[in-house]
Scaffold this active site. Structure first.
Site, PDB file in Angstrom:
ATOM      1  CB  CYS A  84      -0.491   0.367   1.295  1.00 44.93           C
ATOM      2  SG  CYS A  84      -2.562   1.160   1.165  1.00 44.93           S
ATOM      3  CG  HIS A 128      -4.554  -4.150   2.395  1.00 42.39           C
ATOM      4  ND1 HIS A 128      -3.137  -3.653   3.408  1.00 42.39           N
ATOM      5  CD2 HIS A 128      -4.951  -2.421   1.600  1.00 42.39           C
ATOM      6  CE1 HIS A 128      -3.313  -1.736   3.504  1.00 42.39           C
ATOM      7  NE2 HIS A 128      -3.709  -1.057   2.669  1.00 42.39           N
ATOM      8  CD  GLU A 186      -2.991  -6.513   5.325  1.00 43.80           C
ATOM      9  OE1 GLU A 186      -3.447  -5.389   5.424  1.00 43.80           O
ATOM     10  OE2 GLU A 186      -2.161  -6.344   3.819  1.00 43.80           O
TER      11      GLU A 186
END
Length: 370
Positions: free
Chosen positions: A257, A343, A345
């Site tokens: 990001c 993202h 994760e």
């Protein structure tokens, strides 16, 4: 549980648009850039994501608050949004594991919000007109006064915010006996990123945003990680200088990001403020290396310039957004450096992109054998 009595509330946009509803959370006034997230679940993870710092968030899901809150589902130490806009707000929750109501959670976090407005109309307006500042108030009903307060709110473009959400002191995550050491530059990191790294055999030392390369490298890490975070990447110049030093020495580095944008800037690539950004859990991204599509979790209002990458012979685009063709991933040719805009994760979101952490682990393993 008794239904909470709501006060009338006003949402005023920078372009003069006005929405009337009822106050949720704390009674008061708040302001910031308004944006929307299309995720159906995971509101608590979203509210505690440091990348939302300085923003008023619109949930496009019709009902918010119906499953309460749980401390384990936070992505940082506090709520990071500046304000909240929803269609229907639930005072009651039915999840047996929940530790409390969203109303109480927002009150304790001092978050002002508004409910019972037409969020579909609001989101369509933002999509057409673009991101803009807004103000919510459940204590002031004078529109001229609200306009005056709103005029003083700075634009997100040009704002350096990472230092405001970064850790103030270094700390460790994971097993000290783990085979790999990762130095993490915290620009507003989410907890699940650290969970992913430590679960794959990394011992992480997390550094404040302004830490120099020399200080981080004195720990002798096997690799560096550059985190997500809020604000304009072009204003986060201190982190750009740190990443330049990492890449110069060809130490493995992975960015997510804001970290992705910082890596791009460190290689002479420009960034820009998007019309209304990407925020949700179902953005399709194509991996140009494998040819596969992955569904991704996203939260960003700035992007890396596609033309700037294509004109840079040292950088290659590895991922693109299939909705609008924007850059979603890059790698630095001849260096152990790569990054993605989205993202992997998740938290919340799909797990299609977890392989990127394995890619980082493999890169550090290669470095050990050199």
């Amino acid at each position: 549980m008794d239904k909470v009595q709501r006060k009338s509330c006003i949402l005023l946009l920078e372009d003069g648009s006005i929405f009337h509803g009822y106050g949720i959370g704390l009674i008061g006034t708040t302001s910031g850039e308004i944006c929307f997230n299309t995720g159906i679940t995971g509101y608590q993870e979203v509210y505690t994501d440091p990348s939302y710092y300085g923003q008023i968030l619109v949930n496009t899901t019709s009902h918010i608050g119906n499953y309460g809150v749980l401390d384990a589902e936070t992505e940082s130490g506090s709520v990071k949004i500046k304000g909240l806009v929803v269609k229907k707000f639930s005072d009651i929750f039915s999840r047996i594991q929940a530790e409390g109501s969203l109303q109480k959670y927002l009150e304790e976090a001092k978050i002002v919000g508004i409910s019972d407005i037409d969020t579909r109309k609001l989101v369509r307006h933002i999509r057409e007109k673009g991101a803009m500042n807004a103000i919510i108030s459940s204590e002031i009903d004078d529109i001229d006064k609200l306009k005056e307060l709103l005029s003083a709110v700075p634009s997100m473009e040009g704002l350096e915010l990472a230092s405001q959400v970064s850790t103030k002191e270094t700390y460790f995550e994971g097993n000290p006996d783990a085979p790999l050491k990762v130095a993490v530059l915290d620009l507003g990191i989410k907890r699940n990123i650290l969970r992913n790294l430590t679960s794959k055999g990394c011992y992480c030392k997390v550094f404040p945003s302004g830490t120099s390369f020399e200080e981080m490298n004195s720990w002798n890490p096997d690799g560096f990680f550059i985190s997500n975070g809020p604000g304009d990447p072009a204003s986060t110049t201190y982190a750009v200088e740190t990443v330049k030093e990492i890449i110069k020495r060809d130490i493995p580095v992975f960015g997510i990001c804001l970290g992705h944008q910082i890596i791009a800037l460190a290689n002479g690539i420009t960034t820009y403020k998007m019309h209304h950004g990407h925020r949700g859990l179902n953005h399709p991204v194509k991996n140009l290396v494998t040819g596969k599509c992955e569904i991704t979790s996203q939260n960003h209002g700035f992007s890396v310039s596609s033309d700037s990458v294509k004109n840079n012979e040292n950088v290659e685009i590895t991922h693109i957004n299939l909705n609008d063709g924007t850059v979603e991933g890059i790698k630095i040719l001849g260096k152990k450096a790569f990054s993605v805009q989205y993202h992997p994760e998740a938290a919340p979101g799909p797990h299609d992109s977890w392989y990127l952490f394995d890619q980082f682990i493999a890169l550090m393993g290669e470095a050990e054998t050199v």
